[in-house]
Scaffold this motif. Structure first.
Motif, PDB file in Angstrom:
ATOM      1  N   GLN A  60       4.262  -7.144  -6.510  1.00 29.82           N
ATOM      2  CA  GLN A  60       4.108  -6.943  -4.986  1.00 29.82           C
ATOM      3  C   GLN A  60       2.690  -6.237  -4.766  1.00 29.82           C
ATOM      4  O   GLN A  60       1.673  -6.620  -3.992  1.00 29.82           O
ATOM      5  CB  GLN A  60       5.071  -6.289  -4.306  1.00 29.82           C
ATOM      6  N   ALA A  64      -0.657  -7.675  -3.222  1.00 30.30           N
ATOM      7  CA  ALA A  64      -1.294  -6.971  -1.962  1.00 30.30           C
ATOM      8  C   ALA A  64      -2.674  -6.493  -2.380  1.00 30.30           C
ATOM      9  O   ALA A  64      -3.885  -6.625  -1.654  1.00 30.30           O
ATOM     10  CB  ALA A  64      -0.617  -5.613  -1.667  1.00 30.30           C
ATOM     11  N   GLU A  67      -5.085  -9.633  -2.310  1.00 30.21           N
ATOM     12  CA  GLU A  67      -5.336  -9.973  -0.905  1.00 30.21           C
ATOM     13  C   GLU A  67      -6.378  -9.363  -0.158  1.00 30.21           C
ATOM     14  O   GLU A  67      -6.777  -9.640   0.666  1.00 30.21           O
ATOM     15  CB  GLU A  67      -3.691  -9.882   0.081  1.00 30.21           C
TER      16      GLU A  67
END
Length: 87
Positions: A60, A64, A67
């Motif tokens: 995760q 992130a 992104e």
């Protein structure tokens, strides 16, 4: 508990099992039991891979971070879809 004995096992397979056991800090019997259990889950279940909580957290965090890569005409555009113009 049943003893697990591998007869005539491929030396490459035995080496792979030993490497997994060493990497995880498991004894060989523990590694064999865990690997058999996980293999059975794959064949009996839907075949999906499940991550433990620490692995899921790391994945995760990596997603992130990806992104947050700023847009540019090069690598940051890989895998991104340009929004369609609205009429």
């Amino acid at each position: 508990m049943i003893d697990i004995v591998l007869r005539d096992a491929d030396p490459v397979l035995v080496d792979r099992i030993k490497r997994v056991a060493e990497a995880r800090g498991w004894s060989l019997p523990m590694a064999m039991q865990y690997l058999l259990e996980q293999g059975l889950h794959v064949y009996e279940g839907d075949g999906s891979v499940r991550l433990d909580l620490s692995e899921a957290d790391v994945l995760q965090a990596a997603i992130a971070a990806l992104e947050q890569v700023p847009s540019d005409p090069g690598y940051a555009a890989i895998g991104r879809v340009t929004p369609a113009a609205r009429d």
